[in-house]
Design a protein around this motif. Structure first.
Motif, short mmCIF file in Angstrom:
data_model
loop_
_atom_site.label_atom_id
_atom_site.label_comp_id
_atom_site.label_asym_id
_atom_site.label_seq_id
_atom_site.Cartn_x
_atom_site.Cartn_y
_atom_site.Cartn_z
N THR A 213 4.95 -6.99 4.30
CA THR A 213 5.19 -6.35 3.00
C THR A 213 4.91 -4.85 3.08
O THR A 213 5.69 -4.05 2.56
CB THR A 213 4.32 -7.00 1.91
OG1 THR A 213 4.61 -8.40 1.87
CG2 THR A 213 4.58 -6.39 0.56
N GLY A 214 3.83 -4.47 3.72
CA GLY A 214 3.52 -3.06 3.89
C GLY A 214 4.57 -2.34 4.71
O GLY A 214 4.91 -1.18 4.43
N ALA A 215 5.10 -3.01 5.71
CA ALA A 215 6.16 -2.41 6.53
C ALA A 215 7.41 -2.17 5.68
O ALA A 215 8.11 -1.17 5.85
CB ALA A 215 6.48 -3.30 7.72
N SER A 216 7.70 -3.09 4.76
CA SER A 216 8.87 -2.90 3.90
C SER A 216 8.67 -1.75 2.91
O SER A 216 9.63 -1.25 2.33
CB SER A 216 9.23 -4.19 3.18
OG SER A 216 8.23 -4.54 2.25
N LEU A 217 7.41 -1.33 2.73
CA LEU A 217 7.11 -0.17 1.89
C LEU A 217 7.22 1.14 2.66
O LEU A 217 7.06 2.21 2.09
CB LEU A 217 5.71 -0.29 1.29
CG LEU A 217 5.49 -1.39 0.27
CD1 LEU A 217 4.02 -1.52 -0.06
CD2 LEU A 217 6.30 -1.12 -0.98
N GLY A 218 7.45 1.04 3.97
CA GLY A 218 7.63 2.23 4.78
C GLY A 218 6.47 2.57 5.69
O GLY A 218 6.51 3.59 6.38
N MET A 219 5.44 1.76 5.72
CA MET A 219 4.30 2.01 6.60
C MET A 219 4.68 1.60 8.03
O MET A 219 5.15 0.49 8.25
CB MET A 219 3.07 1.21 6.16
CG MET A 219 2.62 1.44 4.74
SD MET A 219 2.04 3.10 4.52
CE MET A 219 2.89 3.55 3.04
N LYS B 124 -2.30 -0.83 2.97
CA LYS B 124 -1.58 -0.39 1.78
C LYS B 124 -1.16 -1.58 0.93
O LYS B 124 -1.29 -1.57 -0.29
CB LYS B 124 -0.35 0.44 2.18
CG LYS B 124 0.36 1.06 1.01
CD LYS B 124 -0.56 2.05 0.31
CE LYS B 124 0.17 2.79 -0.78
NZ LYS B 124 -0.70 3.72 -1.49
N ALA B 125 -0.65 -2.63 1.57
CA ALA B 125 -0.24 -3.82 0.83
C ALA B 125 -1.46 -4.48 0.17
O ALA B 125 -1.37 -4.92 -0.98
CB ALA B 125 0.47 -4.80 1.75
N ALA B 126 -2.58 -4.54 0.88
CA ALA B 126 -3.80 -5.12 0.29
C ALA B 126 -4.29 -4.29 -0.88
O ALA B 126 -4.72 -4.84 -1.91
CB ALA B 126 -4.88 -5.25 1.36
N GLU B 127 -4.23 -2.98 -0.75
CA GLU B 127 -4.64 -2.08 -1.84
C GLU B 127 -3.76 -2.29 -3.08
O GLU B 127 -4.26 -2.41 -4.20
CB GLU B 127 -4.53 -0.63 -1.37
CG GLU B 127 -4.79 0.40 -2.43
CD GLU B 127 -4.46 1.81 -1.94
OE1 GLU B 127 -4.00 2.60 -2.77
OE2 GLU B 127 -4.66 2.10 -0.74
N LEU B 128 -2.44 -2.36 -2.86
CA LEU B 128 -1.52 -2.57 -3.98
C LEU B 128 -1.67 -3.96 -4.59
O LEU B 128 -1.55 -4.13 -5.80
CB LEU B 128 -0.08 -2.32 -3.54
CG LEU B 128 0.28 -0.85 -3.31
CD1 LEU B 128 1.61 -0.74 -2.59
CD2 LEU B 128 0.30 -0.10 -4.61
#
Length: 80
Positions: free
Chosen positions: A45-51, A60-64
């Motif tokens: 999921t974080g990778a799909s956000l651009g990380m 980032k995904a855990a934070e969101l």
């Protein structure tokens, strides 16, 4: 007609779902949907956000996701 609610209860649930998504914001709701509804992992999921970094993607995904949970709690407390 495949996306329409068939009962009033189903319509009520759909309205609540979309109101909650709008209340928590786009990115937190995206992460919450991907993890909770579609079963994707935090890293994916974080990778799909651009990380690019696997570590940063998970963080980032855990934070969101944490932010989404907090905002959902506030949203549903306001409904009471």
């Amino acid at each position: 007609m495949s996306g329409l609610a068939r009962t009033e209860a189903q319509l009520d649930h759909k309205r609540t779902y979309y109101a909650a998504k709008q209340a928590i914001g786009f990115r937190p709701s995206f992460v919450a949907d991907q993890v909770a509804c579609f079963g994707r992992g935090l890293q994916e999921t974080g990778a799909s956000l651009g990380m690019r970094s696997p570590y940063r993607a998970r963080e980032k995904a855990a934070e969101l996701l944490s932010d989404a949970g907090h905002r959902l709690g506030v949203f549903f407390d306001a409904l009471r």
